[in-house]
Design an enzyme around this catalytic site. Structure first.
Site, PDB file in Angstrom:
ATOM      1  N   ASN A   1      33.540  44.840  45.238  1.00 33.06           N
ATOM      2  CA  ASN A   1      34.350  43.674  44.907  1.00 33.06           C
ATOM      3  C   ASN A   1      35.235  43.354  46.103  1.00 33.06           C
ATOM      4  O   ASN A   1      36.113  44.137  46.467  1.00 33.06           O
ATOM      5  CB  ASN A   1      35.236  43.931  43.687  1.00 33.06           C
ATOM      6  CG  ASN A   1      36.173  42.754  43.416  1.00 33.06           C
ATOM      7  OD1 ASN A   1      35.745  41.601  43.432  1.00 33.06           O
ATOM      8  ND2 ASN A   1      37.452  43.026  43.209  1.00 33.06           N
ATOM      9  N   GLU A   2      34.947  42.214  46.733  1.00 32.53           N
ATOM     10  CA  GLU A   2      35.765  41.675  47.824  1.00 32.53           C
ATOM     11  C   GLU A   2      35.986  42.637  48.995  1.00 32.53           C
ATOM     12  O   GLU A   2      37.120  42.898  49.397  1.00 32.53           O
ATOM     13  CB  GLU A   2      37.098  41.149  47.249  1.00 32.53           C
ATOM     14  CG  GLU A   2      36.842  40.079  46.186  1.00 32.53           C
ATOM     15  CD  GLU A   2      38.090  39.385  45.634  1.00 32.53           C
ATOM     16  OE1 GLU A   2      39.185  39.940  45.765  1.00 32.53           O
ATOM     17  OE2 GLU A   2      37.941  38.275  45.085  1.00 32.53           O
TER      18      GLU A   2
ATOM     19  N   TRP B   1      32.555  45.240  36.365  1.00 33.85           N
ATOM     20  CA  TRP B   1      32.892  46.341  37.273  1.00 33.85           C
ATOM     21  C   TRP B   1      31.992  47.543  36.935  1.00 33.85           C
ATOM     22  O   TRP B   1      32.026  48.059  35.812  1.00 33.85           O
ATOM     23  CB  TRP B   1      34.349  46.742  37.102  1.00 33.85           C
ATOM     24  CG  TRP B   1      35.407  45.942  37.805  1.00 33.85           C
ATOM     25  CD1 TRP B   1      36.717  46.325  37.930  1.00 33.85           C
ATOM     26  CD2 TRP B   1      35.311  44.681  38.488  1.00 33.85           C
ATOM     27  NE1 TRP B   1      37.424  45.376  38.645  1.00 33.85           N
ATOM     28  CE2 TRP B   1      36.579  44.360  38.997  1.00 33.85           C
ATOM     29  CE3 TRP B   1      34.273  43.781  38.730  1.00 33.85           C
ATOM     30  CZ2 TRP B   1      36.842  43.191  39.725  1.00 33.85           C
ATOM     31  CZ3 TRP B   1      34.533  42.616  39.449  1.00 33.85           C
ATOM     32  CH2 TRP B   1      35.789  42.342  39.935  1.00 33.85           C
TER      33      TRP B   1
ATOM     34  N   TYR C   1      40.135  31.055  45.766  1.00 39.11           N
ATOM     35  CA  TYR C   1      41.524  31.176  45.292  1.00 39.11           C
ATOM     36  C   TYR C   1      42.472  30.524  46.300  1.00 39.11           C
ATOM     37  O   TYR C   1      43.184  31.218  47.032  1.00 39.11           O
ATOM     38  CB  TYR C   1      41.907  32.657  45.111  1.00 39.11           C
ATOM     39  CG  TYR C   1      41.132  33.329  44.013  1.00 39.11           C
ATOM     40  CD1 TYR C   1      41.414  33.051  42.678  1.00 39.11           C
ATOM     41  CD2 TYR C   1      40.106  34.223  44.302  1.00 39.11           C
ATOM     42  CE1 TYR C   1      40.686  33.647  41.655  1.00 39.11           C
ATOM     43  CE2 TYR C   1      39.387  34.816  43.289  1.00 39.11           C
ATOM     44  CZ  TYR C   1      39.676  34.521  41.966  1.00 39.11           C
ATOM     45  OH  TYR C   1      38.958  35.113  40.964  1.00 39.11           O
TER      46      TYR C   1
ATOM     47  N   TRP D   1      36.390  32.898  36.950  1.00 36.47           N
ATOM     48  CA  TRP D   1      37.274  34.051  36.741  1.00 36.47           C
ATOM     49  C   TRP D   1      38.449  33.564  35.933  1.00 36.47           C
ATOM     50  O   TRP D   1      39.142  32.680  36.381  1.00 36.47           O
ATOM     51  CB  TRP D   1      37.768  34.614  38.078  1.00 36.47           C
ATOM     52  CG  TRP D   1      38.664  35.796  37.875  1.00 36.47           C
ATOM     53  CD1 TRP D   1      39.989  35.779  37.535  1.00 36.47           C
ATOM     54  CD2 TRP D   1      38.297  37.177  37.981  1.00 36.47           C
ATOM     55  NE1 TRP D   1      40.472  37.061  37.415  1.00 36.47           N
ATOM     56  CE2 TRP D   1      39.463  37.931  37.684  1.00 36.47           C
ATOM     57  CE3 TRP D   1      37.102  37.845  38.291  1.00 36.47           C
ATOM     58  CZ2 TRP D   1      39.462  39.329  37.685  1.00 36.47           C
ATOM     59  CZ3 TRP D   1      37.118  39.225  38.306  1.00 36.47           C
ATOM     60  CH2 TRP D   1      38.293  39.951  38.004  1.00 36.47           C
TER      61      TRP D   1
ATOM     62  N   GLU E   1      33.472  33.782  41.891  1.00 33.90           N
ATOM     63  CA  GLU E   1      34.769  33.822  41.208  1.00 33.90           C
ATOM     64  C   GLU E   1      35.497  32.565  41.638  1.00 33.90           C
ATOM     65  O   GLU E   1      35.455  32.213  42.815  1.00 33.90           O
ATOM     66  CB  GLU E   1      35.646  34.995  41.687  1.00 33.90           C
ATOM     67  CG  GLU E   1      35.231  36.372  41.291  1.00 33.90           C
ATOM     68  CD  GLU E   1      36.339  37.402  41.625  1.00 33.90           C
ATOM     69  OE1 GLU E   1      37.515  37.018  41.803  1.00 33.90           O
ATOM     70  OE2 GLU E   1      36.019  38.592  41.705  1.00 33.90           O
TER      71      GLU E   1
END
Ligand SMILES: *[C@@H]1O[C@H](CO)[C@@H](O)[C@H](O)[C@H]1NC(C)=O
Ligand SMILES: *[C@@H]1O[C@H](CO)[C@@H](O)[C@H](O)[C@H]1NC(C)=O
Ligand SMILES: *[C@@H]1O[C@H](CO)[C@@H](O)[C@H](O)[C@H]1NC(C)=O
Length: 432
Positions: A255-256, A139, A331, A391, A364
Site C-alpha cells: 500500500n503506497e 489489506w 488525494y 476510498w 483510491e
C-alpha cells in the site's frame, strides 16, 4: 491511504465529543488524540504504532463480542449472486473479468480481513454485489510487534527476541480465507496487498524496528536481504493459499510504497524482483504495485506529486514486464493541490498507460468535501481509465458503522446513490 492523516479529521470530531468513534485510532507512538472509545467499543492495541476502537470491551475478545452482539442473522443476507470462474487479466487498456472485457467501479475496505464475524463479511459482499462493485481492495497484511490476546486478528508478528511468525490460525490468515470465500460466492474479486508503507497495521515500520534499520534512510527496507527474505516468505504463504482461486483479481506489492529521497531505481529494482518472484510462484494472477502514481511527467505542471521526490518513476515501473497494470491514488488535499487539479492527474495517468499498452486503475480517491467526486468520475470515463475504486466503503452493522475517516461513503445513503450506485452502473454500461 495513510490512516493517521485521515484520522486527524475524525479525531477533531472526537475531541468535541471526548470519545473516539468506532474504528478510529485511539493510541500508538506519538498519538496525541483521545484514548477512550465510544460506548460498545474499546481501545485495542494493534501494535506499538496503532491502537484502534473495535467492538466489545477490553475483557471480552473481539471474536466473541462481534459474534454475540447481534450481527445480522444469515437469513437476512442476500444469497450469493454469482461465482467467478476465470482469472482476471489485462486486455489492452481494460480488464477481462470472468470472461468479459469491461470497465468497472470498485472500492476499498482495509478492515474486512480483521472482522471476526463471518456474517459481517457476508453482509458487505452482498451489498457490494448488489451495487455492481466488481473489485474490493483489502489489506492482506496485519503486522504486529506484540502478539495481541486471543480473538484479535493479526497475520504476522515481529516481536523482538523471537523469530517472525506468520499466523495461519483462526485469528490469523483464516480470516482472510473467509474474505476470499465470501467474495467468490458473491462474484466480487479482490486486490490483496502484502505490506503497508505506513505504520497502520504494522507496515514497513514493524520490519524496520525488528531488523534494526535506519529510520532516516528509507532505501534500507527495499534493499535489506533479511527484510526482503521475510517479506517474500509472507508473500509465499499468502499466495499459496489462493493461487488457484480466480476470486483474486490481483496481488499488490504494497500500500503506497514510497522511498523519500531515494534514487527511483531503488523502488524500481524492488518491483522487478518482487513481481518476478510472485509470478514464479503463481503465473495465473495479475500483479500490480499499489503506488499513488507519483513521478510522472506533468508537462508544465511540475508540482510535488509529479516529481521524483518520493522515489517513484511511474512510467518505468509500469513498463516492467511482470507488472500487469498501473495504479494511481488521488488525494489533492494531502498533496497541496486543489480538487479541480485531480482531473489532470487522472488524464495524465490514463494517457501514459495507453502509450504503454496496459490498463490503469484509479485505485483510491477521496476528498473531505466530496465536491469534485462527480467531476473526477467523469474524467475517469472520458479518459478511458479502466476502473476506479473509491476510498473508502462504509457499511452499517447492528454494532454500528465502520470507520468514518471523513472520506467514507456508506451503503444505503443518499451519497452512496449519487457517488457509487450511479457511477458503478455507468462504468458497467460503458462500451469497450
Ligand atoms: C515520535 O516523535 C519523535 C519526536 O518528534 C520522533 O523522533 C519519532 O520518530 C516519532 N516516532 C514515530 C514512530 O513516529
Ligand atoms: C512511508 O513513506 C513516507 C514518505 O516517504 C515515509 O516518511 C515513511 O517513513 C514511510 N513509512 C515507513 C513505515 O517506512
Ligand atoms: C537488533 O539489535 C539488537 C540489539 O543490538 C539485537 O539484539 C538484535 O539481534 C538485532 N536484530 C536483528 C534482527 O539483527
Amino acid at each position: 491511504m495513510k490512516l493517521s492523516t485521515l484520522l486527524s479529521i475524525s479525531s477533531a470530531v472526537a475531541i468535541a465529543s471526548a470519545q473516539q468513534p468506532a474504528y478510529a485510532q485511539c493510541g500508538g507512538v506519538n498519538w496525541s488524540g483521545g484514548s477512550i472509545c465510544v460506548s460498545g467499543f474499546y481501545c485495542f492495541k494493534q501494535n506499538e504504532f496503532y491502537s484502534q476502537c473495535i467492538p466489545g470491551t477490553a475483557t471480552t475478545t473481539a471474536a466473541t463480542t462481534t459474534a454475540t452482539s447481534g450481527s445480522p442473522a444469515t437469513s437476512t443476507i442476500a444469497p450469493p449472486v454469482a461465482s467467478i470462474t476465470s482469472f482476471a487479466k489485462a486486455a489492452g487498456n481494460v480488464f477481462n473479468i470472468n470472461g468479459k472485457s469491461q470497465y468497472f467501479m470498485g472500492t476499498n475496505s482495509y478492515w474486512i480481513g480483521f472482522f471476526t464475524s463471518n456474517d459481517d463479511v457476508d453482509l458487505v459482499f452482498s451489498h457490494l454485489a448488489s451495487t455492481g462493485l466488481k473489485v474490493l481492495r483489502v489489506w492482506g497484511f496485519n503486522d504486529v510487534t506484540t502478539i495481541p490476546s486471543a480473538g484479535n486478528v493479526w497475520f504476522q508478528s515481529f516481536v523482538k527476541g523471537s523469530t517472525p511468525t506468520i499466523n495461519t490460525g483462526a485469528d490469523g490468515l483464516q480470516r482472510l480465507d473467509y474474505v476470499v470465500e465470501s467474495a467468490g460466492k458473491h462474484g466480487v474479486s479482490l486486490i490483496i496487498n502484502f505490506v503497508n508503507n505506513w505504520s497502520d497495521y504494522g507496515g514497513m515500520a514493524a520490519y524496520r524496528s525488528y531488523y534494526n534499520l535506519s529510520t532516516t534512510d528509507q532505501s534500507q527496507w527495499y534493499t535489506s536481504a533479511a527484510v526482503q527474505a521475510q517479506y517474500q516468505k509472507y508473500i509465499a504463504t499468502v499466495v499459496a493459499r489462493y493461487k488457484d482461486n480466480p476470486t483474486v483479481f490481483s496481488w499488490e506489492l504494497a500500500n503506497e510504497p514510497r522511498c523519500n529521497g531515494c534514487a527511483t531505481s531503488v523502488v524500481t529494482n524492488w518491483i522487478k524482483t518482487t513481481s518476478a518472484y510472485i509470478k514464479s510462484l503463481d503465473s495465473k494472477h495479475m500483479v500490480c504495485i499499489g503506488d499513488e502514481g507519483f513521478g510522472i511527467d506533468g508537462g508544465t505542471d511540475t508540482s510535488y506529486p509529479f516529481g521524483p521526490g518520493e522515489g517513484i518513476d511511474w512510467v518505468a515501473n509500469l513498463k516492467i514486464s511482470t507488472i500487469d497494470f498501473g495504479t494511481a491514488h488521488l488525494y489533492p488535499e494531502s498533496w497541496g493541490e486543489t480538487d479541480a487539479w485531480g482531473t489532470s492527474w487522472i488524464n495524465i495517468h490514463a494517457a501514459a498507460a495507453k502509450t504503454i499498452g496496459k490498463p490503469v486503475i484509479l485505485e483510491e480517491y477521496g476528498t473531505a468535501t466530496k465536491a469534485n467526486i462527480l467531476v473526477w468520475q467523469k474524467a475517469v470515463m472520458d479518459s478511458g481509465t479502466a476502473a476506479d475504486m473509491y476510498w473508502q466503503y462504509g457499511d452499517t452493522f447492528s454494532w454500528g458503522q465502520t470507520h468514518n475517516d471523513g472520506h467514507s461513503i456508506y451503503y444505503g445513503t443518499a451519497e452512496y446513490k449519487t457517488y457509487v450506485e450511479d457511477h458503478a452502473a455507468a462504468m458497467a454500461a460503458k462500451a469497450v
